[in-house]
Design a protein around this motif. Structure first.
Motif, PDB file in Angstrom:
ATOM      1  N   PRO A   1     -22.196 -11.915 -11.716  1.00  0.00           N
ATOM      2  CA  PRO A   1     -21.632 -11.132 -10.637  1.00  0.00           C
ATOM      3  C   PRO A   1     -20.277 -10.580 -11.034  1.00  0.00           C
ATOM      4  O   PRO A   1     -19.524 -11.240 -11.728  1.00  0.00           O
ATOM      5  CB  PRO A   1     -21.436 -12.160  -9.528  1.00  0.00           C
ATOM      6  N   MET A   2     -20.015  -9.410 -10.584  1.00  0.00           N
ATOM      7  CA  MET A   2     -18.733  -8.817 -10.912  1.00  0.00           C
ATOM      8  C   MET A   2     -18.177  -8.222  -9.645  1.00  0.00           C
ATOM      9  O   MET A   2     -18.877  -7.538  -8.923  1.00  0.00           O
ATOM     10  CB  MET A   2     -18.946  -7.730 -11.948  1.00  0.00           C
ATOM     11  N   THR A   3     -16.956  -8.482  -9.398  1.00  0.00           N
ATOM     12  CA  THR A   3     -16.389  -7.945  -8.176  1.00  0.00           C
ATOM     13  C   THR A   3     -15.076  -7.247  -8.478  1.00  0.00           C
ATOM     14  O   THR A   3     -14.274  -7.727  -9.267  1.00  0.00           O
ATOM     15  CB  THR A   3     -16.189  -9.043  -7.120  1.00  0.00           C
TER      16      THR A   3
ATOM     17  N   SER B   1     -18.379  -3.950   1.995  1.00  0.00           N
ATOM     18  CA  SER B   1     -18.875  -2.989   1.010  1.00  0.00           C
ATOM     19  C   SER B   1     -17.881  -1.849   0.798  1.00  0.00           C
ATOM     20  O   SER B   1     -17.725  -1.350  -0.307  1.00  0.00           O
ATOM     21  CB  SER B   1     -20.221  -2.436   1.459  1.00  0.00           C
ATOM     22  N   VAL B   2     -17.201  -1.468   1.860  1.00  0.00           N
ATOM     23  CA  VAL B   2     -16.213  -0.399   1.741  1.00  0.00           C
ATOM     24  C   VAL B   2     -15.003  -0.883   0.952  1.00  0.00           C
ATOM     25  O   VAL B   2     -14.499  -0.197   0.073  1.00  0.00           O
ATOM     26  CB  VAL B   2     -15.759   0.091   3.133  1.00  0.00           C
ATOM     27  N   GLU B   3     -14.600  -2.093   1.266  1.00  0.00           N
ATOM     28  CA  GLU B   3     -13.460  -2.671   0.564  1.00  0.00           C
ATOM     29  C   GLU B   3     -13.739  -2.730  -0.936  1.00  0.00           C
ATOM     30  O   GLU B   3     -12.904  -2.385  -1.763  1.00  0.00           O
ATOM     31  CB  GLU B   3     -13.218  -4.075   1.119  1.00  0.00           C
ATOM     32  N   GLU B   4     -14.946  -3.151  -1.238  1.00  0.00           N
ATOM     33  CA  GLU B   4     -15.370  -3.279  -2.629  1.00  0.00           C
ATOM     34  C   GLU B   4     -15.308  -1.929  -3.338  1.00  0.00           C
ATOM     35  O   GLU B   4     -14.769  -1.795  -4.425  1.00  0.00           O
ATOM     36  CB  GLU B   4     -16.798  -3.822  -2.641  1.00  0.00           C
TER      37      GLU B   4
ATOM     38  N   MET C   1     -12.924  -0.595  -6.396  1.00  0.00           N
ATOM     39  CA  MET C   1     -13.450  -0.015  -7.620  1.00  0.00           C
ATOM     40  C   MET C   1     -12.764   1.307  -7.926  1.00  0.00           C
ATOM     41  O   MET C   1     -12.357   1.568  -9.053  1.00  0.00           O
ATOM     42  CB  MET C   1     -14.954   0.202  -7.480  1.00  0.00           C
ATOM     43  N   ILE C   2     -12.623   2.118  -6.908  1.00  0.00           N
ATOM     44  CA  ILE C   2     -11.958   3.407  -7.092  1.00  0.00           C
ATOM     45  C   ILE C   2     -10.529   3.200  -7.560  1.00  0.00           C
ATOM     46  O   ILE C   2     -10.060   3.842  -8.498  1.00  0.00           O
ATOM     47  CB  ILE C   2     -11.966   4.212  -5.774  1.00  0.00           C
TER      48      ILE C   2
END
Length: 308
Positions: free
Chosen positions: A62-64, A130-133, A137-138
DNA sequence: AAGACGAAAGTGGTTGA
DNA sequence: TCAACAACTTTCGTCTT
């Protein structure tokens, strides 16, 4: 498995199931009702005593991105490697490791701070995981491309969040982001555009309908009024009243009219406030709506009823 | 008195030469 | 890089309820 019908936070009825992420999101308030239903999309398991590195890299999961180093670190060698090197190579080794250290610690320090800020703003706005993630990433990409230079870290964080919201169709207005982060609206807008352009992130023009649910619930309007507003909105889109206009203004005007029709009148000011536009804009959209879609009939009917 | 309406001037961003 | 332009805001005066 059981099904949740109402949001426990705001009692909204717009629950939205995202199968890929295994989440149930309330579209009204953004609350993540349940985010651990099933872990879809993950094939990684803890197997006996594989070496950690093997395990981590087999699938890359897993990668976060909400962890500052995404759960993967890179290091130039370990002390143990030194014994295998001659003295020339040893210097090279130290130089490389020094550089590596400088670069990575600079980025990591930045990311640690930024991601803390990102989580703060995100939880203030009650955004789904999911949005936070996605925002994380951005942001990570932005840092790696050196896009933060010359801009405040916070503004880039806000920009990333704004972009992530748009992509997940749970849009927040620039005003809301601004309130949550304390960054000026235009600054967020600027960095948002800059970052998305530089990273080549494509964002669909936001759909006014995405705003309806949230505005309606903060105005305490009934579900019928809300769905009527969506209908009006669709007609408006059909009549090409929507292109080029600010989506919030259109959403606000549709709600305003819809509230009138259902006898749940709200003042232009009230609607304008929650939508983050001015009364004038609502009036303009409202006028266009009346002209193009003959809503006059419906409004007159209502007036007669009240007149009795 | 509050809300709705509309005119006029100003702002920030986009576009096209 | 600059000017024209469209959308939106701010402000203010007038009309309606």
């Amino acid at each position: 498995m059981y099904y949740i019908k109402k949001c426990p936070e705001c009692s909204g009825i717009n629950l939205f199931v995202n199968r890929e992420k295994g989440e149930v999101i309330c579209k009204d308030c953004g609350l993540v009702v349940e985010d651990k239903m099933v872990e879809f999309g993950q094939e990684w398991r803890e197997f006996e005593d594989d070496r950690r590195s093997d395990r981590v890299r087999r699938t890359g999961q897993p990668m976060t991105y909400t962890q500052f180093d995404q759960g993967l670190g890179t290091e130039v060698g370990q002390k143990a490697d030194l014994f295998a090197l001659g003295s020339k190579d040893r210097n090279k080794f130290f130089r490389l490791r020094k550089w590596q250290y400088r670069i990575s610690t600079a980025i990591e320090r930045n990311l640690k701070l930024a991601l803390a800020e990102l989580k703060r703003v995100s939880s203030y706005l009650k955004l789904p995981k999911s949005v936070e993630e996605e925002a994380a990433m951005i942001y990570t990409q932005a840092v790696q491309r050196g896009l933060v230079r010359g801009r405040s870290m916070e503004s880039v964080v806000s920009g990333a969040l704004y972009a992530a919201c748009r992509r997940h169709e749970v849009p927040r207005t620039l005003d809301e982001l601004s309130e949550a982060s304390g960054i000026e609206k235009k600054e967020i807008g600027r960095t948002y555009r800059f970052v998305t352009r530089e990273l080549g992130i494509t964002i669909l023009p936001s759909n006014p309908a995405d705003y309806i649910a949230r505005f309606a619930s903060s105005l305490k309007l009934t579900a019928e009024t809300q769905s009527k507003a969506v209908e009006i909105l669709e007609e408006a889109q059909h009549a090409e009243l929507t292109s080029g206009r600010g989506p919030t203004g259109i959403a606000a005007a549709s709600l305003y009219v819809s509230a009138l029709i259902h006898g749940e009148k709200r003042t232009q000011r009230e609607v304008a406030d929650v939508a983050g536009v001015t009364e004038v804009t609502i009036r303009n959209r409202y006028k266009e709506l009346l002209e193009k879609l003959d809503l006059d009939r419906e409004l007159k009917k209502i007036k007669k009823k009240i007149g009795k």
